[in-house]
Scaffold this active site. Structure first.
Site, PDB file in Angstrom:
ATOM      1  N   SER A 186       0.797  -1.224   0.000  1.00  0.00           N
ATOM      2  CA  SER A 186       0.000   0.000   0.000  1.00  0.00           C
ATOM      3  C   SER A 186       0.828   1.272   0.000  1.00  0.00           C
ATOM      4  CB  SER A 186      -0.939   0.006   1.192  1.00  0.00           C
ATOM      5  OG  SER A 186      -0.218   0.180   2.385  1.00  0.00           O
ATOM      6  N   HIS A 214      -5.345  -4.178  -1.407  1.00  0.00           N
ATOM      7  CA  HIS A 214      -5.187  -3.016  -2.292  1.00  0.00           C
ATOM      8  C   HIS A 214      -5.337  -3.378  -3.761  1.00  0.00           C
ATOM      9  CE1 HIS A 214      -4.281  -0.197   0.870  1.00  0.00           C
ATOM     10  NE2 HIS A 214      -3.634  -1.204   1.454  1.00  0.00           N
ATOM     11  N   LYS A 245     -12.288  -0.847   0.884  1.00  0.00           N
ATOM     12  CA  LYS A 245     -11.447   0.012   0.042  1.00  0.00           C
ATOM     13  C   LYS A 245     -12.035   0.044  -1.371  1.00  0.00           C
ATOM     14  CE  LYS A 245      -7.723  -0.403   3.335  1.00  0.00           C
ATOM     15  NZ  LYS A 245      -6.445  -0.982   3.750  1.00  0.00           N
TER      16      LYS A 245
END
Ligand SMILES: *Cc1c(COP(=O)(O)O)cnc(C)c1O
Length: 403
Positions: A186, A214, A245
């Site tokens: 990340s 991610h 996310k």
């Protein structure tokens, strides 16, 4: 004992070395993202550091599903998964996540952090003699899960196939082993050599545990992550992801074999003894996962924004770290300066980029981490780079060499 005095002394140390965390008080306004209202500044700002990477947090399909489920089912799940808390939406979401990653089963958690902590803690803790081989840049949730398991741990050099092999080779053939790593890291945005790690796992009889937090939603034809993109999903023992996310809601999960998921479901304390996610959340996440399996506009838009940002930074010779992902780190290298640049961007130009300082990244690598997405248009990106250029000039910062 003056307990507060002890707490305050520890906090003072954070202030002294510039690592004290200040939270920006934002009000996300559905339909306006990546703009948000900044309380304190009392104005709207452009957010460049959100992990709502694809803007799914305001996607109409997701919101409609959540409104509907809220009205139908009420606010909360009403219990742990075991005691009355398993709702139809949880089961449907687990099936969808298993399908997304081409696995037999999936298991939901209240966050990605918990999914790492509980799964690694449970598997490594209950397999007798288990050794966990952990990438040195692994996320705190994996580190804490491994620590909690009390299993032997070996930390291998970041993304280093040779170091990992040397360690695997030195271990007895008959001890259980887990290779724990991430796909997209990340902070640097670099990507692990997944295939090479899977080859080693096969050779040395290890399990593979891949954190795709991610990458899910963003890579692969259906948003199944880097493993899907590379056609490697079936080679990984566990794929772990977040619903908070790229998918824009909240929650975490693992996708793996049916026995493995059942094992964690049956022995994982942090799974068993916690109230299930509200059905409304599961319904929203389900809509988001389904939507991103069928639509690639958001992924394409993100790639476009990343490419445009990198070109604009290059045109002004503002140094940024090259990597194959959507994460664009602009290196500053000093905590105080990093905070000052972030403050100036916010207060003078209305661009919000949280400074990333120690201990999130090593000292000397403090940075502005930019995550452009499909809702950042070219005009916004150009404005941001203009502002950075002004600050680079004022602060006389190092420029990248002209291409
Ligand atoms: C954010 C993050 C997590 C935790 O996921 P949450 O759903 O936010 O709890 C796990 N792993 C990595 C690499 C992360 O960056």
């Amino acid at each position: 004992m003056n307990y507060d005095q002890i707490f305050q002394t520890a906090l003072d140390a954070l202030h002294a070395d510039g690592s004290y965390r200040y939270f920006a008080e934002l009000e996300r306004r559905s339909g306006r993202f990546p703009k948000a209202f900044h309380h304190g500044l009392d104005r709207e700002v452009t957010v460049w550091c959100s992990n709502d990477y694809l803007g799914m947090g305001q996607n109409k399909v997701v919101l409609d599903a959540m409104h509907k489920a809220l009205d139908e089912t009420g606010a909360g799940a009403g219990g742990t998964r075991n005691i009355s808390g398993t709702n139809h939406y949880h089961v449907a979401l687990e099936k969808e996540l298993a399908a997304l990653h081409g696995k037999e089963a999936a298991l939901l958690f209240n966050s990605g952090y918990l999914s790492n902590w509980v799964t690694l803690g449970t598997i490594a803790g209950r397999l007798k003699g288990c050794v966990v081989l952990s990438d040195e840049l692994n996320h705190a949730s994996m580190i804490e899960g491994i620590r909690h398991s009390r299993a032997d741990k070996q930390i291998f050099r970041h993304n280093d196939v040779e170091d990992l092999e040397r360690r695997l080779k030195a271990l007895p053939a008959d001890v259980p082993k887990i290779i724990a790593f991430e796909s997209v890291y990340s902070m640097d945005g670099d990507i692990a050599p997944i295939k090479a790690f899977c080859d080693l796992a096969d050779r040395y009889g290890a399990m593979t545990y891949l954190d795709e937090v991610h990458a899910v939603g963003m890579y692969g034809e259906q948003g199944g992550g880097i493993a899907e993109k590379l056609g490697l999903s079936d080679r990984l023992t566990v794929i772990e992801g977040t619903l908070g996310k790229g998918f824009g809601v909240v929650g975490g999960y693992i996708a793996a074999s049916a026995p493995l998921c059942d094992f964690v479901r049956s022995f994982g304390s942090g799974f068993i003894f916690s109230t299930a996610l509200p059905p409304m959340i599961a319904a929203g996440a389900l809509a988001s996962v389904r939507y991103l399996r069928e639509h690639s506009e958001e992924r394409a838009g993100q790639q476009r924004a990343v490419a445009h940002l990198r070109e604009a930074l290059n045109a002004k010779n503002i140094p940024h770290v090259g990597n194959p992902s959507h994460i664009v780190p602009v290196m500053v290298g000093e905590a105080q300066l990093c905070r000052e640049l972030s403050d100036a961007l916010l207060k003078r130009f209305g661009h919000y980029i949280q400074p990333i300082n120690y201990p999130t990244v090593p000292r000397g690598t403090e940075r502005l981490r930019i995550t452009p997405g499909p809702l950042h248009d070219d005009g916004m990106i150009d404005e941001l780079v203009e502002a950075l250029d002004v600050l680079w000039q004022e602060y006389q910062l190092r420029r990248a060499k002209a291409a």
